[in-house]
Scaffold this motif. Structure first.
Motif, PDB file in Angstrom:
ATOM      1  N   PHE A 110       0.814  -1.225   0.000  1.00  0.00           N
ATOM      2  CA  PHE A 110       0.000   0.000   0.000  1.00  0.00           C
ATOM      3  C   PHE A 110       0.843   1.270   0.000  1.00  0.00           C
ATOM      4  N   THR A 111       2.163   1.113   0.007  1.00  0.00           N
ATOM      5  CA  THR A 111       3.029   2.294   0.054  1.00  0.00           C
ATOM      6  C   THR A 111       3.261   2.912  -1.324  1.00  0.00           C
ATOM      7  N   HIS A 112       2.672   2.312  -2.353  1.00  0.00           N
ATOM      8  CA  HIS A 112       2.805   2.929  -3.683  1.00  0.00           C
ATOM      9  C   HIS A 112       1.413   3.159  -4.268  1.00  0.00           C
TER      10      HIS A 112
ATOM     11  N   ARG B  48       2.526   6.869   7.189  1.00  0.00           N
ATOM     12  CA  ARG B  48       3.058   7.846   8.140  1.00  0.00           C
ATOM     13  C   ARG B  48       3.139   7.246   9.551  1.00  0.00           C
ATOM     14  N   ILE B  49       2.066   6.574   9.968  1.00  0.00           N
ATOM     15  CA  ILE B  49       2.091   5.969  11.317  1.00  0.00           C
ATOM     16  C   ILE B  49       3.230   4.956  11.414  1.00  0.00           C
ATOM     17  N   LEU B  50       3.353   4.145  10.368  1.00  0.00           N
ATOM     18  CA  LEU B  50       4.413   3.133  10.385  1.00  0.00           C
ATOM     19  C   LEU B  50       5.788   3.794  10.418  1.00  0.00           C
ATOM     20  N   THR B  51       5.990   4.757   9.554  1.00  0.00           N
ATOM     21  CA  THR B  51       7.306   5.391   9.436  1.00  0.00           C
ATOM     22  C   THR B  51       7.674   6.159  10.697  1.00  0.00           C
ATOM     23  N   GLU B  52       6.743   6.955  11.188  1.00  0.00           N
ATOM     24  CA  GLU B  52       7.076   7.852  12.292  1.00  0.00           C
ATOM     25  C   GLU B  52       6.953   7.197  13.658  1.00  0.00           C
ATOM     26  N   GLU B  53       6.055   6.231  13.792  1.00  0.00           N
ATOM     27  CA  GLU B  53       5.778   5.736  15.130  1.00  0.00           C
ATOM     28  C   GLU B  53       6.106   4.260  15.349  1.00  0.00           C
ATOM     29  N   ILE B  54       5.867   3.442  14.360  1.00  0.00           N
ATOM     30  CA  ILE B  54       6.037   1.998  14.567  1.00  0.00           C
ATOM     31  C   ILE B  54       7.402   1.521  14.083  1.00  0.00           C
ATOM     32  N   GLN B  55       7.883   2.089  13.015  1.00  0.00           N
ATOM     33  CA  GLN B  55       9.226   1.816  12.487  1.00  0.00           C
ATOM     34  C   GLN B  55       9.507   0.325  12.264  1.00  0.00           C
TER      35      GLN B  55
ATOM     36  N   ARG C 127       5.192  -9.806  -8.930  1.00  0.00           N
ATOM     37  CA  ARG C 127       6.569  -9.426  -9.229  1.00  0.00           C
ATOM     38  C   ARG C 127       7.462  -9.848  -8.065  1.00  0.00           C
ATOM     39  N   ALA C 128       8.754  -9.816  -8.311  1.00  0.00           N
ATOM     40  CA  ALA C 128       9.739 -10.034  -7.248  1.00  0.00           C
ATOM     41  C   ALA C 128      10.695  -8.853  -7.322  1.00  0.00           C
ATOM     42  N   GLU C 129      10.448  -7.878  -6.448  1.00  0.00           N
ATOM     43  CA  GLU C 129      11.199  -6.619  -6.492  1.00  0.00           C
ATOM     44  C   GLU C 129      11.354  -6.068  -5.072  1.00  0.00           C
ATOM     45  N   ILE C 130      12.382  -5.274  -4.902  1.00  0.00           N
ATOM     46  CA  ILE C 130      12.558  -4.579  -3.632  1.00  0.00           C
ATOM     47  C   ILE C 130      12.323  -3.092  -3.902  1.00  0.00           C
ATOM     48  N   TRP C 131      11.384  -2.513  -3.201  1.00  0.00           N
ATOM     49  CA  TRP C 131      11.084  -1.091  -3.368  1.00  0.00           C
ATOM     50  C   TRP C 131      11.666  -0.341  -2.166  1.00  0.00           C
ATOM     51  N   MET C 132      12.720   0.421  -2.435  1.00  0.00           N
ATOM     52  CA  MET C 132      13.433   1.095  -1.349  1.00  0.00           C
ATOM     53  C   MET C 132      12.806   2.456  -1.047  1.00  0.00           C
ATOM     54  N   PRO C 133      12.986   2.940   0.172  1.00  0.00           N
ATOM     55  CA  PRO C 133      12.529   4.299   0.491  1.00  0.00           C
ATOM     56  C   PRO C 133      13.143   5.305  -0.495  1.00  0.00           C
ATOM     57  N   GLY C 134      12.325   6.221  -0.958  1.00  0.00           N
ATOM     58  CA  GLY C 134      12.804   7.227  -1.908  1.00  0.00           C
ATOM     59  C   GLY C 134      12.806   6.766  -3.351  1.00  0.00           C
TER      60      GLY C 134
ATOM     61  N   ASP D  45       7.872   4.630  -3.968  1.00  0.00           N
ATOM     62  CA  ASP D  45       7.633   5.182  -2.631  1.00  0.00           C
ATOM     63  C   ASP D  45       6.750   6.417  -2.790  1.00  0.00           C
ATOM     64  N   ALA D  46       5.436   6.226  -2.595  1.00  0.00           N
ATOM     65  CA  ALA D  46       4.503   7.330  -2.838  1.00  0.00           C
ATOM     66  C   ALA D  46       4.357   8.266  -1.650  1.00  0.00           C
ATOM     67  N   TYR D  47       4.609   7.757  -0.451  1.00  0.00           N
ATOM     68  CA  TYR D  47       4.217   8.531   0.731  1.00  0.00           C
ATOM     69  C   TYR D  47       5.366   8.788   1.706  1.00  0.00           C
ATOM     70  N   GLY D  48       6.602   8.457   1.312  1.00  0.00           N
ATOM     71  CA  GLY D  48       7.731   8.748   2.190  1.00  0.00           C
ATOM     72  C   GLY D  48       7.978   7.702   3.249  1.00  0.00           C
ATOM     73  N   GLN D  49       7.938   6.442   2.877  1.00  0.00           N
ATOM     74  CA  GLN D  49       8.210   5.351   3.823  1.00  0.00           C
ATOM     75  C   GLN D  49       9.697   5.342   4.177  1.00  0.00           C
ATOM     76  N   ASP D  50      10.025   4.844   5.372  1.00  0.00           N
ATOM     77  CA  ASP D  50      11.444   4.713   5.714  1.00  0.00           C
ATOM     78  C   ASP D  50      11.847   3.254   5.852  1.00  0.00           C
ATOM     79  N   PHE D  51      11.035   2.355   5.306  1.00  0.00           N
ATOM     80  CA  PHE D  51      11.343   0.919   5.371  1.00  0.00           C
ATOM     81  C   PHE D  51      11.166   0.353   3.957  1.00  0.00           C
ATOM     82  N   PRO D  52      11.985  -0.619   3.568  1.00  0.00           N
ATOM     83  CA  PRO D  52      11.794  -1.217   2.248  1.00  0.00           C
ATOM     84  C   PRO D  52      10.487  -2.013   2.168  1.00  0.00           C
ATOM     85  N   ALA D  53       9.925  -2.056   0.977  1.00  0.00           N
ATOM     86  CA  ALA D  53       8.820  -2.969   0.691  1.00  0.00           C
ATOM     87  C   ALA D  53       9.397  -4.107  -0.149  1.00  0.00           C
TER      88      ALA D  53
END
Ligand SMILES: [Fe+2]
Length: 370
Positions: free
Chosen positions: A272-274, A292-299, A310-317, A321-329
């Motif tokens: 859901f991060t894209h 945002r909750i995940l990135t800022e509070e739950i980490q 697909r088999a892909e790694i979606w990195m922050p940035g 990355d549509a919403y500014g996640q700080d964890f890879p998907a």
């Protein structure tokens, strides 16, 4: 694997959900069912009535009890005649299964799990991929669209076929719902055929020192899509999960920062991060808030997802990355055009998490470390 009793259509699956293991087994006849763990008995009952009019049994066993006992015994009595007075049943049939709990990092250096999703009712190649770790597999994640649709309760059996092949009822399984599971006459009954906590298909659970937040994005198009013909209410369901995430973040001492928790993972069929293309570009406000909750509070360490085939790694940035996640998907479920299948093989230590994209011939496509 144990010789299965004739009632069972597959081996039991031991799902981790909440603070319990939900031991579930599909059956081919009416029977009374319970599970014994040491001196404890856990019955499949409805307000004191032993359940027999079902093709799926479930009992909930507190995780600490089964972790300590390291085995459980399924027991059933087939129904002969469940008349109102002096009902008749057959003799008990007992089968004991060994169980391997997930150890904390004080007891083990490494925990290994494999991720499968999007099998769409075709389990053969995903099972081969899931054998990547062999006997060293500690637990399994089945992350949605394992079945192709919920048109018949028999379809759910494929979830149990994969769990049987890779765990034999001896290892935990985490199971989530995908959007295809939302479709068909029996979709409203999926909580009776898959793990759910208080009837909900989103929940948290813990295995060893790993904490999991299982989210359920439900359908992939807006509730108003003519494809659904007024039969879904997914927006309201997603709003429940926004509140649920806030609740998890508000109580870190019992969730992600509970004593012993080392890594937190978010498990969701959909990444859901894209933002996908129309008509799949839904719920942007909701998914922005979740991110945002995940990135800022739950980490969390990672979001682990399927759905994209697909088999892909979606990195922050990155571009997804549509919403500014700080964890890879980590998108790790690809039923390939040539008939092969790629899943995700995760190796977790106290210090880090590494993950491979591997296929059904045990070829490694990619290696990453977090
Ligand atoms: Fe999907």
């Amino acid at each position: 694997m144990n010789q299965l009793p004739e009632l069972f259509r597959t081996a039991p699956a031991v799902f981790a959900a909440g603070e319990d293991y939900q031991i579930m087994v599909p059956v081919n006849a009416q029977a009374l069912f319970w599970v014994e763990v040491g001196e404890h008995k856990f019955y499949d009952h409805a307000n004191g009535i032993m359940v027999s009019d079902t093709d799926m049994h479930r009992v909930c066993v507190p995780q600490n009890i089964l972790d300590e006992a390291k085995s459980y015994t399924t027991v059933y009595r087939k129904i002969i005649n469940r008349k109102p007075y002096f009902p008749e049943t057959e003799e008990e049939v007992r089968t004991t299964f060994a169980f391997s709990p997930i150890r904390g990092f004080d007891e083990t250096d490494t925990v290994r799990f494999y991720h499968i999703a999007d099998t769409h009712g075709r389990p053969e190649k995903p099972i081969e991929a899931g054998k990547y770790f062999g006997e060293n597999l500690d637990f399994l994640i089945l992350n949605g669209d394992i079945i192709d649709h919920s048109g018949d309760t028999g379809n759910f059996e494929v979830i149990f076929r994969i769990a049987e092949a890779l765990t034999g009822g001896k290892k935990p399984v985490i199971c989530s719902r995908g959007n295809h599971d939302m479709r068909g006459f029996c979709a409203e009954r999926i909580k009776d055929y898959t793990p759910a906590v208080n009837g909900k298909t989103y929940y948290t659970t813990r295995l060893g020192d790993l904490y999991f937040i299982i989210l359920d994005c439900a359908e992939d198009k807006d509730d108003s899509s003519p494809e659904y013909g007024h039969t879904v209410a997914c927006h309201a369901f997603r709003e429940e999960q926004t509140a649920y995430l806030y609740d998890i973040a508000a109580h870190p001492e019992t969730t992600t920062k509970a004593p012993g928790v080392v890594h937190t993972f978010v498990i969701s069929h959909m990444p859901f991060t894209h933002i996908d293309n129309p008509p799949f570009d839904i719920e942007q406000d909701t998914y922005r808030e979740w991110t945002r909750i995940l990135t800022e509070e739950i980490q969390p360490e990672l979001l682990i997802a399927g759905h994209m085939h697909r088999a892909e790694i979606w990195m922050p940035g990155g571009k997804n990355d549509a919403y500014g996640q700080d964890f890879p998907a980590v998108i790790c479920a690809e039923p390939c055009r040539d008939g092969s299948y790629i899943g995700g093989a995760f190796t977790v230590t106290r210090e880090d998490v590494s993950y491979l994209l591997t296929d059904d011939s045990r070829n490694v496509a990619e290696l990453h470390k977090n």
